[in-house]
Design a protein around this motif. Sequence first.
Motif, short mmCIF file in Angstrom:
data_model
loop_
_atom_site.label_atom_id
_atom_site.label_comp_id
_atom_site.label_asym_id
_atom_site.label_seq_id
_atom_site.Cartn_x
_atom_site.Cartn_y
_atom_site.Cartn_z
N LEU A 35 105.22 168.92 -5.54
CA LEU A 35 104.89 169.64 -6.77
C LEU A 35 103.89 170.74 -6.45
O LEU A 35 102.96 170.53 -5.67
CB LEU A 35 104.30 168.70 -7.82
N GLN A 36 104.10 171.90 -7.08
CA GLN A 36 103.17 173.00 -6.96
C GLN A 36 102.91 173.55 -8.36
O GLN A 36 103.81 173.58 -9.20
CB GLN A 36 103.71 174.12 -6.06
N SER A 37 101.66 173.98 -8.58
CA SER A 37 101.33 174.55 -9.88
C SER A 37 100.03 175.33 -9.79
O SER A 37 99.09 174.93 -9.11
CB SER A 37 101.19 173.45 -10.95
N VAL A 38 99.98 176.46 -10.47
CA VAL A 38 98.75 177.22 -10.69
C VAL A 38 98.59 177.31 -12.20
O VAL A 38 99.47 177.84 -12.88
CB VAL A 38 98.82 178.61 -10.04
N PHE A 39 97.48 176.81 -12.73
CA PHE A 39 97.38 176.62 -14.17
C PHE A 39 95.95 176.75 -14.64
O PHE A 39 94.99 176.69 -13.86
CB PHE A 39 97.92 175.24 -14.56
N MET A 40 95.78 176.95 -15.95
CA MET A 40 94.47 176.95 -16.58
C MET A 40 94.08 175.50 -16.87
O MET A 40 94.87 174.73 -17.42
CB MET A 40 94.48 177.77 -17.86
N LEU A 41 92.86 175.15 -16.53
CA LEU A 41 92.44 173.76 -16.62
C LEU A 41 92.41 173.23 -18.05
O LEU A 41 92.66 172.05 -18.29
CB LEU A 41 91.05 173.59 -15.99
N ASN A 42 92.13 174.10 -19.02
CA ASN A 42 92.06 173.61 -20.40
C ASN A 42 93.42 173.16 -20.92
O ASN A 42 93.50 172.44 -21.92
CB ASN A 42 91.44 174.66 -21.33
N ASN A 43 94.51 173.56 -20.24
CA ASN A 43 95.83 173.07 -20.64
C ASN A 43 96.01 171.59 -20.32
O ASN A 43 96.94 170.95 -20.83
CB ASN A 43 96.93 173.88 -19.96
N LEU A 44 95.14 171.05 -19.45
CA LEU A 44 95.23 169.63 -19.13
C LEU A 44 94.83 168.75 -20.32
O LEU A 44 95.22 167.60 -20.40
CB LEU A 44 94.32 169.29 -17.94
N ASN A 45 94.04 169.30 -21.24
CA ASN A 45 93.52 168.48 -22.35
C ASN A 45 94.64 167.93 -23.22
O ASN A 45 94.67 166.74 -23.53
CB ASN A 45 92.55 169.30 -23.20
N SER A 46 95.59 168.79 -23.60
CA SER A 46 96.69 168.33 -24.45
C SER A 46 97.69 167.50 -23.66
O SER A 46 98.36 166.63 -24.22
CB SER A 46 97.41 169.53 -25.08
N LEU A 47 97.78 167.75 -22.34
CA LEU A 47 98.72 166.99 -21.52
C LEU A 47 98.23 165.58 -21.28
O LEU A 47 98.98 164.61 -21.43
CB LEU A 47 98.95 167.71 -20.19
N THR A 48 96.95 165.44 -20.91
CA THR A 48 96.44 164.12 -20.52
C THR A 48 95.83 163.35 -21.68
O THR A 48 95.80 162.13 -21.66
CB THR A 48 95.37 164.29 -19.43
N GLU A 49 95.31 164.08 -22.70
CA GLU A 49 94.64 163.43 -23.83
C GLU A 49 93.54 162.49 -23.34
O GLU A 49 93.38 161.37 -23.81
CB GLU A 49 95.64 162.69 -24.71
N SER A 50 92.77 162.97 -22.37
CA SER A 50 91.72 162.15 -21.77
C SER A 50 90.55 161.95 -22.73
O SER A 50 90.20 162.83 -23.50
CB SER A 50 91.21 162.81 -20.48
N SER A 51 89.95 160.76 -22.66
CA SER A 51 88.77 160.45 -23.46
C SER A 51 87.49 160.57 -22.63
O SER A 51 86.41 160.24 -23.13
CB SER A 51 88.87 159.04 -24.03
N THR A 52 87.58 161.03 -21.39
CA THR A 52 86.40 161.16 -20.54
C THR A 52 86.15 162.59 -20.09
O THR A 52 84.99 162.98 -19.92
CB THR A 52 86.52 160.26 -19.30
N ILE A 53 87.19 163.37 -19.85
CA ILE A 53 87.03 164.73 -19.34
C ILE A 53 87.70 165.71 -20.30
O ILE A 53 88.87 165.52 -20.66
CB ILE A 53 87.65 164.88 -17.94
N ALA A 54 86.97 166.74 -20.70
CA ALA A 54 87.53 167.81 -21.53
C ALA A 54 87.21 169.14 -20.87
O ALA A 54 86.04 169.53 -20.76
CB ALA A 54 86.97 167.76 -22.94
N PHE A 55 88.25 169.84 -20.39
CA PHE A 55 88.06 171.13 -19.73
C PHE A 55 87.96 172.24 -20.77
O PHE A 55 88.66 172.22 -21.79
CB PHE A 55 89.22 171.42 -18.78
N SER A 56 87.12 173.23 -20.48
CA SER A 56 86.98 174.37 -21.38
C SER A 56 87.34 175.70 -20.70
O SER A 56 87.66 176.67 -21.39
CB SER A 56 85.55 174.46 -21.92
N LYS A 57 87.30 175.75 -19.36
CA LYS A 57 87.71 176.97 -18.67
C LYS A 57 87.97 176.65 -17.21
O LYS A 57 87.72 175.54 -16.74
CB LYS A 57 86.64 178.07 -18.80
N GLY A 58 88.44 177.66 -16.48
CA GLY A 58 88.70 177.50 -15.06
C GLY A 58 90.19 177.41 -14.77
O GLY A 58 91.03 177.35 -15.68
N SER A 59 90.51 177.41 -13.49
CA SER A 59 91.91 177.33 -13.06
C SER A 59 92.05 176.29 -11.97
O SER A 59 91.09 175.94 -11.27
CB SER A 59 92.41 178.68 -12.56
#
Length: 814
Positions: free
Chosen positions: A385-409
């Motif tokens: 797997l390869q991917s270049v992505f914005m980190l805040n897109n992980l929030n809706s994908l993972t729905e984590s209760s410990t980590i919430a990204f606001s910026k970065g790649s």
Amino acid sequence: MRTTLRITLWTVLVFAVLALALYGIMSMRKESINAMAITQIEKQVKGEVRIGDISPDFWRTFPNISVQLSDVSIRDSLWDIHHHEFLFAEKIYIRIQFLSLLTGKPKIGKVIVENGSVDLYTDECGYCNLTRRENLSFNKGEAEIPDFAFYNTRIKIQNEFLNTYHDLEAFYLSTDVNKKDSAQVLTFDIDALVHSVGFNMEKGSYLKEKKIEGEFRMVYAAGQKIELNNVNLDIDEQPFVFNGTFFLNTEPKTYELNIETKQVPYPKAVSILTQALQEKFDSMMVLSPLDATANIVGQMTFRAKPDVMVDFQINDSELQTPLGQMDHATLSGKFINRVDSLLETGDENSKLTFNDVGAEFSGIPITSSRIEITNLMDPYVICDLQSVFMLNNLNSLTESSTIAFSKGSGNLDITFSGPVASDTLKPILNGTLTLTDAEFNYLPRNLLFQNGFGVIEFQNEDLKIKQLLLTAGNTKLTMDGSVTNLLAMLNIHPEQLTMEWNISTPDLDLNDFTTYVAARTQKATPKSGKKGKIIRITENVDKLLSDGTAKLNIKAENLNYKKFVARNVAASVLLVDNRIVFDDARLSHAGGTVFLKGSLVNGQSTSQLNLESNIDHLNIPDLFYSFDNFGQDAITNKNMKGSLSGNVNITGTITDKAAVLENSMQGTVAFNIQNGELINFEPAMKIAATALKNRDFSHLKFGELKNKLKIHGPAITFDRMEIRSNVVTLFVEGIYDTKKGTDMSIQVPLSNLSKTENDDLKNTGKAGVNIRLRAMTADDGTLKVTWDPFNNAEKQRKETLKEIKEPDSGDKRN
């Protein structure tokens, strides 16, 4: 025109004469013709033939003449046992070739079956309800096969010995037969409903309950093979192309079948497969039409399982997978149910492959050159797997209760192999996740990290983080970390995993981490309701971060907390559940060294502190200044000097603002002060005013001062302590209470009366003949020193200590 008219009239006249002749013959000899027809059929097959009626028909096949058979049935001798009637038809029309009537040797041109059924049945022992006669020219390929047409006829071919079952309901099925060399070319025109095409009924049927329409050709070479070439059929209103061969001259008999279609809806493509295969594809949904090709190869033997290979192409479609929804997906895929040719076909020997994958996963673009899923009974995945992505897109994908990204790649490049659901096989993950300018909130502690740069490495089952740079408030951190056996334990007991971190910083500001003295925040992140694979993985990662163990080795060149400043800080910290355990912590402060160990246990609104410390040669003014004189004003950084060493063992309650809860401290402080000085110390000045008025107590110097303080909430008690100073020698014991005030007993040796100064500052422990004083806080809050010849201070102190040790149930100091 006259010639044409004459030919037409003669033709009609001949047809009429022949028709009348046939009608007359059949009318006069109906019974004998009926018997002859039955005899001719019985010459072909073994069985009982019944014909209800036989009559000529002039209009059903006009201009040809036909013989109509009514209520026709063919049964074998064992019909009473298996109840499978090979043939039944309400009407059968046998069309006679017109010109053959002129020769006197009529030939059958076409057979039309209406409202009938054909049931070719073979039982588990290999017995068939249709047995052909031996040495027939038909079997040798010498006889001509007549044309056939079926109207509203059910055609079944069932073989219990081979476990096959084919079932077709023909609303209309026409077959024209032409001979080409030694083969027969059959042209079909069909409008039918398929109930089953089953080569192994344990796995279900192909084309189950599917409508088929179309025209096609089939080549039949008797005893050799049956060929289908570019057969175009509409199945469930979707065009398909069939090519295949059924080999009749091999033992066992075999077949190869290829099915191809373009732009077919995914559910429709899957629905033509067997029920067993459909279950394998039901976990995935393709919302746009796709191109698909299926190859089926098998043997016509007992319970034989065909080899199936399905190729498909998806272009810019939305996919719903066990991992979640993928958008704009483009890929080519393949399914085979026989990976190892030496093993049987089946789920354990199956593989699903996706090549050249490109898609978006919750806004995250991913690519993969190849994804393989083997053993569909217990799926095992091998992929890159390869991917270049914005980190805040992980929030809706993972729905984590410990980590919430606001910026970065992030830049992901990994390979993975492991089970999809099973915990018996250990997964293997290799590759990297590179973070650039990451900013995220660690939700349980409401701690914001910024300016994140680093590489997360996946090494087989382990995770390693090298040179991760983060900023928390004013603190810049360099972090190296690892989690051993991460993949092996993540889906089983993530809370049993241990994270190991090496953290270094030039300046550690504890003000940035005060949230660690508060209870962990339990923030409920909004859930989508989808319980996909990614969400389950995230839940396990959350358990690791919140309930797992973290071992931290911390090094800081400088440490700051309010007025407290330290250097050369090194500490081992263990985070377990709601506990922070620190061991072997070392730091330089106030010109000396401090060794610490203890724990902090988070509660709902406060935290419980347990602390053991060894301090060595700390400069007292600097120490008292750093801690705001420890919340008291009796001895401050302005009126005491010296070098402090000792041992501290205390417990207390810390608020969520990192302040000591009033009256909560309990424990002991054993101290030793070298080269101490007391400057304008009020109790000493009071003693001078009471007992030694001719002495200057404004600046006392002493060689060694040691004792053990006992802390009971606001009260600090100390045992008898010798203070041998340059001005006076005193023996002091008592209580200092931040609420109730001071109550101390003071012994002044009489030897002090003859000396204005002491040259020898070495403690002896001997008071000799002395006078007793009592230093006590009066009702007005001032310190009073009085004579105490009967040692009332000690008696009162014992009562006070008893109250401290046995407090009332409502006493907050407990």
